[in-house]
Design a protein around this motif. Sequence first.
Motif, PDB file in Angstrom:
ATOM      1  N   SER A  45       0.828  -1.213   0.000  1.00  0.00           N
ATOM      2  CA  SER A  45       0.000   0.000   0.000  1.00  0.00           C
ATOM      3  C   SER A  45       0.859   1.259   0.000  1.00  0.00           C
ATOM      4  O   SER A  45       0.500   2.267  -0.625  1.00  0.00           O
ATOM      5  CB  SER A  45      -0.947   0.002   1.204  1.00  0.00           C
ATOM      6  OG  SER A  45      -1.945  -0.995   1.042  1.00  0.00           O
ATOM      7  N   ARG A  49       0.875   4.301  -2.980  1.00  0.00           N
ATOM      8  CA  ARG A  49       0.709   5.711  -2.616  1.00  0.00           C
ATOM      9  C   ARG A  49       1.884   6.557  -3.102  1.00  0.00           C
ATOM     10  O   ARG A  49       1.753   7.771  -3.260  1.00  0.00           O
ATOM     11  CB  ARG A  49       0.536   5.844  -1.106  1.00  0.00           C
ATOM     12  CG  ARG A  49      -0.804   5.314  -0.606  1.00  0.00           C
ATOM     13  CD  ARG A  49      -0.869   5.268   0.914  1.00  0.00           C
ATOM     14  NE  ARG A  49      -0.768   6.584   1.503  1.00  0.00           N
ATOM     15  CZ  ARG A  49      -1.790   7.428   1.672  1.00  0.00           C
ATOM     16  NH1 ARG A  49      -3.004   7.067   1.262  1.00  0.00           N
ATOM     17  NH2 ARG A  49      -1.628   8.603   2.226  1.00  0.00           N
ATOM     18  N   PHE A  88     -10.501   2.344  -4.041  1.00  0.00           N
ATOM     19  CA  PHE A  88     -10.113   1.942  -2.696  1.00  0.00           C
ATOM     20  C   PHE A  88     -10.918   0.731  -2.221  1.00  0.00           C
ATOM     21  O   PHE A  88     -11.992   0.439  -2.733  1.00  0.00           O
ATOM     22  CB  PHE A  88     -10.339   3.102  -1.721  1.00  0.00           C
ATOM     23  CG  PHE A  88      -9.654   4.386  -2.108  1.00  0.00           C
ATOM     24  CD1 PHE A  88      -8.365   4.666  -1.667  1.00  0.00           C
ATOM     25  CD2 PHE A  88     -10.294   5.311  -2.924  1.00  0.00           C
ATOM     26  CE1 PHE A  88      -7.732   5.844  -2.021  1.00  0.00           C
ATOM     27  CE2 PHE A  88      -9.665   6.495  -3.282  1.00  0.00           C
ATOM     28  CZ  PHE A  88      -8.383   6.764  -2.834  1.00  0.00           C
ATOM     29  N   ASN A  92     -14.723   4.881  -0.227  1.00  0.00           N
ATOM     30  CA  ASN A  92     -14.476   6.307   0.029  1.00  0.00           C
ATOM     31  C   ASN A  92     -15.476   7.212  -0.694  1.00  0.00           C
ATOM     32  O   ASN A  92     -15.104   8.209  -1.310  1.00  0.00           O
ATOM     33  CB  ASN A  92     -13.041   6.685  -0.381  1.00  0.00           C
ATOM     34  CG  ASN A  92     -11.992   6.153   0.578  1.00  0.00           C
ATOM     35  OD1 ASN A  92     -12.275   5.271   1.381  1.00  0.00           O
ATOM     36  ND2 ASN A  92     -10.791   6.671   0.496  1.00  0.00           N
ATOM     37  N   ASP A 165      -6.317  -0.175  -4.815  1.00  0.00           N
ATOM     38  CA  ASP A 165      -5.769  -0.597  -3.518  1.00  0.00           C
ATOM     39  C   ASP A 165      -6.740  -1.549  -2.833  1.00  0.00           C
ATOM     40  O   ASP A 165      -7.719  -1.119  -2.224  1.00  0.00           O
ATOM     41  CB  ASP A 165      -5.498   0.631  -2.642  1.00  0.00           C
ATOM     42  CG  ASP A 165      -4.688   0.285  -1.403  1.00  0.00           C
ATOM     43  OD1 ASP A 165      -4.324  -0.897  -1.234  1.00  0.00           O
ATOM     44  OD2 ASP A 165      -4.405   1.188  -0.597  1.00  0.00           O
TER      45      ASP A 165
END
Length: 336
Positions: A45, A49, A88, A92, A165
């Motif tokens: 992760s 990012r 995600f 989100n 992700d």
Amino acid sequence: MIQLRNVTKVYTRAKKTITALDGINLQIDKGDIFGVIGYSGAGKSTLIRLINYLERPTSGDVEVDGLVLGDRSPSQLREVKREIGMIFQHFNLLESRTVSHNVGMPLILAGKPKHEVEARVAELLAFVGLEDRGASYPSELSGGQKQRVGIARALASNPKILLCDEATSALDPETTRSILALLQRINRELNITIVLITHEMSVIQEICNRVAVMENGHIVEEGRALDIFLRPGHQTTRNFVRTIMSIDDEPVAQVDGERVVRLEVLGDALGEPFIDRLKPDFGLRTHIERANTVYVQQTKILVLVLRLSGEPGAIDAGIAYLESAGITVLEESADV
């Protein structure tokens, strides 16, 4: 398209230093569906990012589409980020806003005209199969529908790259398959490069053409998904592959006059009676010790551990025949 060169990421928490990534080198080509797999804490992760610079590396370079992100000004970096969409694990979404508003949010924030936003939102909702849910709220949707909204939102700005992700880990198996099929369609029809973070080898098996395996902040193995499934080199990779391919890799006991080989069969060779020909053509006796069949994307793979008995020259000739038929033959080490 995406390149990480000697990338290290170090965090300091309560005076304790944690190295999340340690000297990562990775290249992801345009058009790839590239999987990054690892157990919790492997660093995957953090890696994703860094690609869209939600995190900056402690050292090393992240390059996207020929641009080193660390060299960009804030305004230039914003332009690069507009070409990177992200979805995600937990969606989100803004619960107080409609599906249409959620999908259009990147365009609204970019100051696009209302009519342009509405047209793009309608196009995207149709693309992800939610054309009749624009006025709904996230609380009225299933998990799979919420993820489709997240995907539509990530596509709003016409990105070149889509980062995922753990995008399917909160979904049931049937919904996961439908979301993975949608990602394949996005890759194929929109020519978007996809980077997919997961801890599920079945996700890699379904759609990824290349994969990197992570452990403790390092990439321990990387290559074509097909090669990784057939011949995993690192123990962590073997552990993941075993969740899909149940064939045992323990050595098989051998006696004099016998050879034990591992056959990897795919493509046209699957339709050939190659084992049946070994006795009449070469005088060999055969015994299948282990076998398993698996699909990696649309490729069917048959893996056999085969015991061959007969004259040494005849065994050599039989193996040469198998190889000429397009079958990969690997000699199994003897159990002594």
